[in-house]
Design an enzyme around this catalytic site. Sequence first.
Site, PDB file in Angstrom:
ATOM      1  CG  HIS A  15      -1.915   0.973   1.437  1.00  0.00           C
ATOM      2  ND1 HIS A  15      -1.744   2.182   2.057  1.00  0.00           N
ATOM      3  CD2 HIS A  15      -3.299   1.015   1.299  1.00  0.00           C
ATOM      4  CE1 HIS A  15      -2.864   3.011   1.954  1.00  0.00           C
ATOM      5  NE2 HIS A  15      -3.710   2.143   1.501  1.00  0.00           N
ATOM      6  CB  CYS A  75      -3.886   3.309  -1.414  1.00  0.00           C
ATOM      7  SG  CYS A  75      -4.947   4.649  -1.272  1.00  0.00           S
TER       8      CYS A  75
HETATM    9  C1  LIG Z   1      -2.535  -2.852   3.350  1.00  0.00           C
HETATM   10  C2  LIG Z   1      -2.768  -1.507   3.996  1.00  0.00           C
HETATM   11  N1  LIG Z   1      -1.697  -0.986   4.539  1.00  0.00           N
HETATM   12  C3  LIG Z   1      -2.173   0.366   5.036  1.00  0.00           C
HETATM   13  C4  LIG Z   1      -3.312   1.030   4.923  1.00  0.00           C
HETATM   14  C5  LIG Z   1      -3.563   2.297   5.289  1.00  0.00           C
HETATM   15  O1  LIG Z   1      -4.456   2.330   6.523  1.00  0.00           O
HETATM   16  P1  LIG Z   1      -4.883   3.745   6.962  1.00  0.00           P
HETATM   17  O2  LIG Z   1      -5.431   4.504   5.798  1.00  0.00           O
HETATM   18  O3  LIG Z   1      -6.002   3.348   8.089  1.00  0.00           O
HETATM   19  O4  LIG Z   1      -3.594   4.432   7.631  1.00  0.00           O
HETATM   20  C6  LIG Z   1      -4.090   0.488   4.309  1.00  0.00           C
HETATM   21  C7  LIG Z   1      -5.769   0.861   4.002  1.00  0.00           C
HETATM   22  O5  LIG Z   1      -5.999   1.709   3.606  1.00  0.00           O
HETATM   23  C8  LIG Z   1      -4.011  -0.929   3.794  1.00  0.00           C
HETATM   24  O6  LIG Z   1      -5.011  -1.870   3.082  1.00  0.00           O
END
Ligand SMILES: Cc1ncc(COP(=O)(O)O)c(C=O)c1O
Lengths: 126, 126, 425, 425
Positions: free
Chosen positions: C120, C382
Amino acid sequence: MSEQDINAEIILDHYRNPHNYGKIANATGSVTEYNPVCGDTVHIDILEKDGKIEEIMFMGRGCSISQGSASMLTDFVKGKSPEEIMKVGDEEYLHMLGLELGPAREKCALLPLNAMHKALQERIRK
Amino acid sequence: MSEQDINAEIILDHYRNPHNYGKIANATGSVTEYNPVCGDTVHIDILEKDGKIEEIMFMGRGCSISQGSASMLTDFVKGKSPEEIMKVGDEEYLHMLGLELGPAREKCALLPLNAMHKALQERIRK
Amino acid sequence: MIDSNVIKKDFPVLSRKFHGKEIIYLDSAATSQKPRSVIEAMSNYYENYNSNVHRGIYQLSEESTDIYEKTRENVASFVSCSARETVYVRNTTEALNLLAYSLGHRLRRGDRILLTEMEHHSNIIPWQFLKSKGVELDYVKMDADFNLDMEDYSEKLKKNPKIVSVTQCSNVLGTINPVKEMGSLAHERGSVFIVDGAQSVPHMPVSFRDLDCDFIAFSGHKMLGPMGIGCLVGKLEELKTMHPFLGGGDMIREVSYEGATWNDVPYKFEAGTPNVAGSVGLSAAVDYLRNIGMDSVMDHERLLIRETLKLAPEIEGLVSFGPSDPEKRGGVFSFNIGSMPAFRIERELEAGNMVVSGSVHPHDVAASLDQQSIAIRSGHHCAMPLMGRMDVAATSRASYYVYNSIEDVKNLFIALSDVKRLFAR
Amino acid sequence: MIDSNVIKKDFPVLSRKFHGKEIIYLDSAATSQKPRSVIEAMSNYYENYNSNVHRGIYQLSEESTDIYEKTRENVASFVSCSARETVYVRNTTEALNLLAYSLGHRLRRGDRILLTEMEHHSNIIPWQFLKSKGVELDYVKMDADFNLDMEDYSEKLKKNPKIVSVTQCSNVLGTINPVKEMGSLAHERGSVFIVDGAQSVPHMPVSFRDLDCDFIAFSGHKMLGPMGIGCLVGKLEELKTMHPFLGGGDMIREVSYEGATWNDVPYKFEAGTPNVAGSVGLSAAVDYLRNIGMDSVMDHERLLIRETLKLAPEIEGLVSFGPSDPEKRGGVFSFNIGSMPAFRIERELEAGNMVVSGSVHPHDVAASLDQQSIAIRSGHHCAMPLMGRMDVAATSRASYYVYNSIEDVKNLFIALSDVKRLFAR
Ligand SMILES: Cc1ncc(COP(=O)(O)O)c(C=O)c1O
Ligand SMILES: Cc1ncc(COP(=O)(O)O)c(C=O)c1O
């Protein structure tokens, strides 16, 4: 059928059978506009003559809204002067399409107009 | 009067009229312990002889709990061996004081005990 | 076994109707819905206990402190770590940035960081920031079945990366990576091993102790909890030696005009007034999940994915992205109808086919499902680099949670066959 | 004029009773209580709209996006700036750290930053972090009446600090600093001018436009809003050119394995899933305050401070810290009973007086008032350097807000006279 629905059908028709799809070999202006959020892309070639858009073609990939809008735009601007086209604002354009769109889809619909404006600005700067 | 109230009175008495307040000129161990959250400070001097705390004095500034506790501690440890004192844990000490304290005030109450333990550790290391 | 139709009743949003139909929410990988118990726990906190923590010597503040620390213990026990190892942050993104900034202090020109192709953005950009220091990044490749290529991993580990940071479950592919094994290999090389648990902690049993990783990060809002709260769990020794991240109240021991010393872990990393109500909500979410049982949560989602993979071939031209083995994946299903390569004009002109036929753009898929009151996501999720790697402009994604039923999956595919009819050209 | 007894009814916590008495909450400078409308606005969001923003093409997400951006407009208008200039953060602490990290990129060895002696830790530590880069800090002095020494300010400005960061209202002294004038002077020197609005935005009319500062930071939880949400407001041109702070989802435009480009302002600074429910609560808080009128809020607190300064001399030995002129201060009252210097053994031995007589430690003050169900704070108030400067180990602090009445002030002083009797030695 509501006006909304009819307009939705019209843009879908354009999407399924795009008008003016392709390249202009001797284009006087061209630009590729891209929305990184969804990958929607529109490439526009224009051929200006005597202060008018004589020819316009587009290529692209994206959702029905962005590509249908691009097709409709090419019909709309043909024969118009750059000045006329530059004057068309986002609101006016969306109104012309006559669709009820959420904020994300509005960006799709506006992508071709933004591309068109950029192509003209590039040209004007020259 | 509840037992709580009586214990609160006892510590207040110690606070108002601290026992063993002052310095030991020929101390065998001494330490200053400080809680930055509220500035409570306890300085302890000890004089060991024949494996026992023969004399102990403290100085300090802080709330009734930290200073009252320091005064009570000095009475408590006098004549005891370092080993005995090291064995006294936080829980046991708080139980001895017999007060119902929130987490912030517990720190105040324990400051003198922590100081005492440190003073003994310093000495043991020598 | 979970009865998701009973569970559904605990989630107020899910009784909303659009176009006369109750919403079928298939975007839990983005954010989960909240059960009534979570919403009420927060209201109750604000109505009866609200105050600042740690520094107050009055009953309200002592109660608040007590509540805050109890939520920490509860959340810590949920992922099998100690409260002192549990740092409250806003979300996974903040947790990973904290690590990049703080561990970044130790890195020097030429040091390497190893990520994977399926990360991500939040597990890429913070590390890319360190490139200005001369730090270099590598990415472990995927194999053809969307699993990590473990040979490539071993190969890239040989360059002795200082940090390895890997998602336990891909938010696009659903791939569950063998982080336990990866952690051991990383530790053999002396690397710090970080797990992005954003998509794993909400959906399967995760034990910090058992994983033998140095850090794991997750977000409350993806696990039935509120927005604005998440955790960074870290080994005590690491947390103790790390440079602090945000400076301010509560994270200090002593401050003078010249400098400062730091508070104990975890407070050292919790600068400023914390989100106590958020922690209360997260703790209630943890209770809710624990009550179901994380094994059951995982089994339930596996059931839904199995049904999904069974139905998918019925949609002509559907291409899906993710491991073929349902045992190796979480409840995430990314797909496209037809091919959806990014537009490149040279390629188009060369191919000569001006319009990709038979394909439906993910935007149209999502918009069309929305008309049926089915909420799925479309876009790059993302994970733009991954999209590039798979040569797609975007995908559609359905993602499941405890409140989704087999009927939801069936309805998804009924709606998808309509989409095809409407939009294909 | 405010009727605080009517207002009080909107705040559920304030009907709680301790020791048979309704709580008198005098710790709003730490965190404010929340009116029912704020608590309900958040529950309503979670029950009816909850979803991730910006990327969803389904109705719930579009509604959420719309709600999120409308809250931003509402909060922006509250402090007279545009929505694009309004970055959501967790709290003031995060806002100031964001600035220190991001503006820190531009700073070089020998560059200077100018703060004041009365700053909160969150406006000191983030800047002290930059000392490792060779950046130097100065602090503007106070005068004997606890106002900033404007001559000293002018003098220190001559060293051309790159950044000047000042609290608009001291959380310890209540001092309201002339930030408008200070901003103009800083700008003449080409400094970036930052206002810590944590204690001003909740308590008086503040206009970003009018102040002519480059940035202002504030926390939702101190202005009747929820925990976990706050704002950094910044001039568009500054925000545009600044390096991003946290990396992750939503803050990017394009990402590849090699690098990334940034999204438009303010999203460039909002990485990860935002706290939408928090923004909804903050917006409801802004509505509540706007409905009262910020002029009325300020006038009301001035009334309470005037009463406070009138009653203070009745407590024998009471020493207070803050400007004598009530027109120059916010609703914050720090005091000690007797002198309360930090303990230094040499000084004690020299003085020969083993016990400071007549003084009551702030802890005892707070604990004793707590027995009367009066909540005040005691300690260093996250301003340790200021404590040192005033040569006190700690102070007690009562701080007021819209729900406090003249009776609350009177009750405070009645209770204080008991404290004196109980603890003085
Ligand atoms: C694998 C992964 N890592 C990180 C994130 C980031 O999470 P957050 O937006 O809650 O910081 C997400 C969610 O969008 C995710 O799916
Ligand atoms: C003047 C001042 N600045 C900054 C802060 C920090 O605010 P927060 O804890 O909400 O980040 C506070 C509150 O404690 C404050 O009073």
